[in-house]
Design a protein around this motif. Structure first.
Motif, PDB file in Angstrom:
ATOM      1  N   ARG A 204      87.208 -10.880  67.392  1.00 38.04           N
ATOM      2  CA  ARG A 204      86.728 -10.842  68.763  1.00 38.04           C
ATOM      3  C   ARG A 204      86.446 -12.276  69.222  1.00 38.04           C
ATOM      4  O   ARG A 204      85.627 -12.967  68.619  1.00 38.04           O
ATOM      5  CB  ARG A 204      85.467 -10.003  68.891  1.00 38.04           C
ATOM      6  CG  ARG A 204      85.050  -9.796  70.347  1.00 38.04           C
ATOM      7  CD  ARG A 204      84.174  -8.576  70.497  1.00 38.04           C
ATOM      8  NE  ARG A 204      84.057  -8.181  71.894  1.00 38.04           N
ATOM      9  CZ  ARG A 204      83.633  -7.000  72.301  1.00 38.04           C
ATOM     10  NH1 ARG A 204      83.287  -6.083  71.414  1.00 38.04           N
ATOM     11  NH2 ARG A 204      83.569  -6.708  73.583  1.00 38.04           N
TER      12      ARG A 204
ATOM     13  N   HIS B 247      92.420  -5.810  63.796  1.00 37.20           N
ATOM     14  CA  HIS B 247      91.948  -5.174  65.030  1.00 37.20           C
ATOM     15  C   HIS B 247      91.348  -6.239  65.934  1.00 37.20           C
ATOM     16  O   HIS B 247      90.467  -6.993  65.526  1.00 37.20           O
ATOM     17  CB  HIS B 247      90.905  -4.112  64.694  1.00 37.20           C
ATOM     18  CG  HIS B 247      90.309  -3.428  65.887  1.00 37.20           C
ATOM     19  ND1 HIS B 247      89.298  -4.003  66.647  1.00 37.20           N
ATOM     20  CD2 HIS B 247      90.578  -2.227  66.454  1.00 37.20           C
ATOM     21  CE1 HIS B 247      88.965  -3.168  67.618  1.00 37.20           C
ATOM     22  NE2 HIS B 247      89.733  -2.096  67.525  1.00 37.20           N
TER      23      HIS B 247
ATOM     24  N   VAL C 173      89.571  -7.038  69.750  1.00 41.26           N
ATOM     25  CA  VAL C 173      89.007  -6.699  71.051  1.00 41.26           C
ATOM     26  C   VAL C 173      89.079  -7.979  71.877  1.00 41.26           C
ATOM     27  O   VAL C 173      88.403  -8.965  71.557  1.00 41.26           O
ATOM     28  CB  VAL C 173      87.554  -6.202  70.946  1.00 41.26           C
ATOM     29  CG1 VAL C 173      87.010  -5.882  72.339  1.00 41.26           C
ATOM     30  CG2 VAL C 173      87.460  -4.978  70.053  1.00 41.26           C
TER      31      VAL C 173
ATOM     32  N   ARG D 218      89.791  -4.934  75.890  1.00 41.88           N
ATOM     33  CA  ARG D 218      90.916  -4.096  75.466  1.00 41.88           C
ATOM     34  C   ARG D 218      91.140  -4.244  73.966  1.00 41.88           C
ATOM     35  O   ARG D 218      90.905  -5.312  73.409  1.00 41.88           O
ATOM     36  CB  ARG D 218      92.180  -4.497  76.226  1.00 41.88           C
ATOM     37  CG  ARG D 218      92.086  -4.250  77.727  1.00 41.88           C
ATOM     38  CD  ARG D 218      93.204  -4.936  78.466  1.00 41.88           C
ATOM     39  NE  ARG D 218      93.147  -6.376  78.305  1.00 41.88           N
ATOM     40  CZ  ARG D 218      93.584  -7.255  79.209  1.00 41.88           C
ATOM     41  NH1 ARG D 218      94.108  -6.833  80.336  1.00 41.88           N
ATOM     42  NH2 ARG D 218      93.503  -8.557  78.971  1.00 41.88           N
ATOM     43  N   GLU D 219      91.617  -3.158  73.356  1.00 45.14           N
ATOM     44  CA  GLU D 219      91.803  -3.155  71.909  1.00 45.14           C
ATOM     45  C   GLU D 219      93.286  -3.210  71.535  1.00 45.14           C
ATOM     46  O   GLU D 219      94.123  -2.566  72.180  1.00 45.14           O
ATOM     47  CB  GLU D 219      91.154  -1.914  71.296  1.00 45.14           C
ATOM     48  CG  GLU D 219      89.641  -1.908  71.455  1.00 45.14           C
ATOM     49  CD  GLU D 219      88.980  -0.728  70.766  1.00 45.14           C
ATOM     50  OE1 GLU D 219      89.439  -0.339  69.667  1.00 45.14           O
ATOM     51  OE2 GLU D 219      88.008  -0.198  71.319  1.00 45.14           O
ATOM     52  N   HIS D 220      93.560  -3.975  70.505  1.00 47.30           N
ATOM     53  CA  HIS D 220      94.929  -4.168  70.028  1.00 47.30           C
ATOM     54  C   HIS D 220      94.916  -4.168  68.511  1.00 47.30           C
ATOM     55  O   HIS D 220      93.899  -4.457  67.876  1.00 47.30           O
ATOM     56  CB  HIS D 220      95.498  -5.509  70.517  1.00 47.30           C
ATOM     57  CG  HIS D 220      95.255  -5.799  71.962  1.00 47.30           C
ATOM     58  ND1 HIS D 220      96.186  -5.545  72.938  1.00 47.30           N
ATOM     59  CD2 HIS D 220      94.172  -6.308  72.589  1.00 47.30           C
ATOM     60  CE1 HIS D 220      95.695  -5.904  74.113  1.00 47.30           C
ATOM     61  NE2 HIS D 220      94.478  -6.369  73.925  1.00 47.30           N
TER      62      HIS D 220
ATOM     63  N   CYS E 153      96.076  -0.199  72.229  1.00 52.61           N
ATOM     64  CA  CYS E 153      95.286   1.029  72.116  1.00 52.61           C
ATOM     65  C   CYS E 153      94.811   1.466  73.491  1.00 52.61           C
ATOM     66  O   CYS E 153      94.314   0.649  74.274  1.00 52.61           O
ATOM     67  CB  CYS E 153      94.090   0.818  71.202  1.00 52.61           C
ATOM     68  SG  CYS E 153      94.526   0.347  69.520  1.00 52.61           S
TER      69      CYS E 153
ATOM     70  N   SER F 276      87.614   4.016  72.054  1.00 52.98           N
ATOM     71  CA  SER F 276      87.574   2.834  71.203  1.00 52.98           C
ATOM     72  C   SER F 276      87.845   3.224  69.757  1.00 52.98           C
ATOM     73  O   SER F 276      87.335   4.236  69.257  1.00 52.98           O
ATOM     74  CB  SER F 276      86.210   2.155  71.294  1.00 52.98           C
ATOM     75  OG  SER F 276      86.105   1.127  70.334  1.00 52.98           O
TER      76      SER F 276
END
Length: 269
Positions: free
Chosen positions: A62, A128, A130, A135-137, A151, A155
């Motif tokens: 992150r 992973h 954020v 947004r999550e990838h 994603c 979450s």
């Protein structure tokens, strides 16, 4: 440079891992050789990004600060440029790299298991992210292949059980989207997929990469040809009247320079 064939071959062997790289990972290989990028990346050290390890060995990333500088290069943040196309945690922006695998994250029954998740955590390395917009990838790595995933929905970090499903919306380019999902399955396996043959595209990209690295190292066109094709073939080409190999190496050099200087973006389109 020594003319020993064994030494020449050992140089080429260093690029063998690129055999299984997707176009998005090739883009990183060329970008990480861009001097302007390297200078800017050096200003954004590891302290600008939070990295920790969660259960199942999943790496959680992150960014701690705004990543506008990285976004100008098409990235979600600055990965470590010392890491190659397989090892680097290089996440491309959706605008620059639209052909990403998409998954829908939905609530699951408390006692149900998600086949996709279970298989992936057992066989693959998962990173992973954020991003700064929340947004999550995912980067899913395995069998010498890397897949970048978007994603949608819940979450992945939810304390509640989740279920994953591949997402294909609409019928436009359905065949290419299905093929993309099929190719994504290559991450399931153990170690490097040595059975994958060189495709014309991957071989041309490898030669452009080698030619660029040789040029930066100060090697001649002839020396570059010896590394790519071997001393015997290079000697034969230089002894004859033809120019095909010489011209091919010069084209590879030119393509390498172009991809490093910004043409890497075309690999993501």
């Amino acid at each position: 440079m020594s003319k020993c064939p064994v030494l020449l071959q050992s140089v080429l062997d260093r690029y063998d891992y690129t055999r299984t790289l997707s176009r998005s990972r090739w883009a990183w290989e060329f970008l990480r050789r861009n001097q302007d990028f390297l200078e800017e990346a050096a200003l954004h050290g590891a302290d600008k990004v939070s990295v920790r390890t969660a259960c199942h060995g999943i790496t959680l990333i992150r960014p701690r600060i705004d990543q506008m500088a990285a976004e100008r290069w098409g990235l979600a943040f600055f990965p470590d440029p010392r890491h190659d196309g397989y090892a680097a945690h290089a996440f491309w922006s959706s605008a620059l790299f639209p052909r990403q695998v998409k998954v829908q994250v939905s609530p699951a029954d408390s006692e149900a298991t998600c086949p996709i998740y279970e298989k992936t955590v057992k066989q693959c390395e998962i990173v992973h992210l954020v991003d700064t917009a929340g947004r999550e990838h995912l980067l899913v790595k395995g069998n010498g292949h890397v897949v970048q995933v978007q994603c949608r929905g819940m979450s992945m970090l939810s304390p509640e059980p989740v279920r994953l499903g591949f997402l294909i919306r609409g019928t436009a380019n359905f065949a290419s989207r299905w093929r993309m999902l099929d190719e994504a399955q290559r991450v399931y396996g153990a170690g490097q997929d040595a059975s994958v043959p060189w495709s014309r595209t991957s071989l041309a990209l490898r030669n452009a990469l080698v030619a660029h690295d040789c040029e930066i190292a100060g090697l001649s066109v002839r020396e570059t040809a010896e590394i790519i094709y071997g001393k015997a073939r290079a000697d034969e080409a230089w002894a004859g009247p033809g120019r095909s190999m010489k011209d091919e190496i010069r084209r590879a050099r030119a393509r390498g320079r172009d991809l490093v200087s910004g043409g890497y973006r075309t690999l993501l389109a």
